[in-house]
Scaffold this motif. Structure first.
Motif, PDB file in Angstrom:
ATOM      1  N   THR A   1      48.948  47.293  42.821  1.00  0.00           N
ATOM      2  CA  THR A   1      48.021  46.415  43.527  1.00  0.00           C
ATOM      3  C   THR A   1      47.525  47.037  44.822  1.00  0.00           C
ATOM      4  O   THR A   1      47.077  46.325  45.723  1.00  0.00           O
ATOM      5  CB  THR A   1      48.690  45.061  43.832  1.00  0.00           C
ATOM      6  OG1 THR A   1      49.823  45.278  44.670  1.00  0.00           O
ATOM      7  CG2 THR A   1      49.097  44.346  42.563  1.00  0.00           C
ATOM      8  N   LEU A   2      47.586  48.351  44.909  1.00  0.00           N
ATOM      9  CA  LEU A   2      47.163  49.044  46.123  1.00  0.00           C
ATOM     10  C   LEU A   2      45.717  48.750  46.517  1.00  0.00           C
ATOM     11  O   LEU A   2      45.448  48.511  47.704  1.00  0.00           O
ATOM     12  CB  LEU A   2      47.396  50.545  45.981  1.00  0.00           C
ATOM     13  CG  LEU A   2      47.261  51.371  47.243  1.00  0.00           C
ATOM     14  CD1 LEU A   2      48.263  50.901  48.294  1.00  0.00           C
ATOM     15  CD2 LEU A   2      47.480  52.833  46.942  1.00  0.00           C
ATOM     16  N   PRO A   3      44.759  48.694  45.579  1.00  0.00           N
ATOM     17  CA  PRO A   3      43.391  48.349  45.998  1.00  0.00           C
ATOM     18  C   PRO A   3      43.289  46.960  46.630  1.00  0.00           C
ATOM     19  O   PRO A   3      42.631  46.786  47.662  1.00  0.00           O
ATOM     20  CB  PRO A   3      42.586  48.423  44.703  1.00  0.00           C
ATOM     21  CG  PRO A   3      43.357  49.343  43.832  1.00  0.00           C
ATOM     22  CD  PRO A   3      44.792  49.116  44.176  1.00  0.00           C
ATOM     23  N   ALA A   4      43.979  45.982  46.046  1.00  0.00           N
ATOM     24  CA  ALA A   4      43.952  44.629  46.621  1.00  0.00           C
ATOM     25  C   ALA A   4      44.636  44.604  47.977  1.00  0.00           C
ATOM     26  O   ALA A   4      44.185  43.899  48.894  1.00  0.00           O
ATOM     27  CB  ALA A   4      44.627  43.638  45.671  1.00  0.00           C
ATOM     28  N   THR A   5      45.689  45.380  48.122  1.00  0.00           N
ATOM     29  CA  THR A   5      46.389  45.443  49.407  1.00  0.00           C
ATOM     30  C   THR A   5      45.514  46.084  50.475  1.00  0.00           C
ATOM     31  O   THR A   5      45.482  45.630  51.619  1.00  0.00           O
ATOM     32  CB  THR A   5      47.703  46.227  49.252  1.00  0.00           C
ATOM     33  OG1 THR A   5      48.496  45.618  48.232  1.00  0.00           O
ATOM     34  CG2 THR A   5      48.487  46.235  50.541  1.00  0.00           C
ATOM     35  N   LEU A   6      44.791  47.122  50.111  1.00  0.00           N
ATOM     36  CA  LEU A   6      43.911  47.776  51.074  1.00  0.00           C
ATOM     37  C   LEU A   6      42.734  46.891  51.469  1.00  0.00           C
ATOM     38  O   LEU A   6      42.351  46.838  52.637  1.00  0.00           O
ATOM     39  CB  LEU A   6      43.413  49.103  50.512  1.00  0.00           C
ATOM     40  CG  LEU A   6      44.465  50.199  50.361  1.00  0.00           C
ATOM     41  CD1 LEU A   6      43.868  51.420  49.669  1.00  0.00           C
ATOM     42  CD2 LEU A   6      45.049  50.568  51.703  1.00  0.00           C
ATOM     43  N   VAL A   7      42.153  46.196  50.502  1.00  0.00           N
ATOM     44  CA  VAL A   7      41.006  45.326  50.787  1.00  0.00           C
ATOM     45  C   VAL A   7      41.406  44.173  51.704  1.00  0.00           C
ATOM     46  O   VAL A   7      40.642  43.771  52.585  1.00  0.00           O
ATOM     47  CB  VAL A   7      40.378  44.816  49.472  1.00  0.00           C
ATOM     48  CG1 VAL A   7      39.385  43.692  49.712  1.00  0.00           C
ATOM     49  CG2 VAL A   7      39.712  45.959  48.728  1.00  0.00           C
ATOM     50  N   THR A   8      42.626  43.653  51.512  1.00  0.00           N
ATOM     51  CA  THR A   8      43.079  42.524  52.333  1.00  0.00           C
ATOM     52  C   THR A   8      43.838  42.972  53.578  1.00  0.00           C
ATOM     53  O   THR A   8      44.464  42.140  54.238  1.00  0.00           O
ATOM     54  CB  THR A   8      43.980  41.591  51.503  1.00  0.00           C
ATOM     55  OG1 THR A   8      45.126  42.334  51.072  1.00  0.00           O
ATOM     56  CG2 THR A   8      43.248  41.003  50.336  1.00  0.00           C
TER      57      THR A   8
END
Length: 116
Positions: free
Chosen positions: A54-61
């Motif tokens: 979930t790294l992309p979601a973590t970076l976006v948030t």
């Protein structure tokens, strides 16, 4: 020895939070110790995988998705331990946030005692 003490302190935090929060129940002290051990194991094995996927979601948030991952870990512990029950996602989210705060406070006391 230090790991066992951390598990006992986490079990203490689980018991306190189960008495405070309305959506969290723990059946006894042994269940709380088992919950603490299961959460420690899930944090070592499952949490890094969830963070990676979930790294992309973590970076976006800006890292706020880590709270969701922590709530998922609590819900997994609910499914794995029979004496531990969490009523829903938001109860797990609040429990995980407060558990992190309690553990930080208790572990900081542990560090102060080791320096003396």
């Amino acid at each position: 020895m230090k790991t066992f003490l951390k598990i006992l302190l986490t079990a203490l935090a689980v018991i306190v939070l189960a008495n405070i929060l309305p959506g969290v129940e723990v059946s006894g002290y042994v269940s709380a110790i088992i919950v603490a051990a299961v959460i420690a194991l899930l944090n070592m094995v499952v949490r890094p995988l969830l963070i990676f996927f979930t790294l992309p979601a973590t970076l976006v948030t800006f890292g706020l998705f880590i709270f969701v991952i922590n709530a998922i870990i609590i819900l997994l512990a609910d499914k794995l331990v029979s004496g531990f029950a969490v009523s829903g996602f938001f109860s797990a989210l609040l429990f995980s946030i407060l558990l992190s705060i309690f553990r930080s406070a208790l572990f900081s006391l542990l560090k102060d005692n080791n320096k003396n």
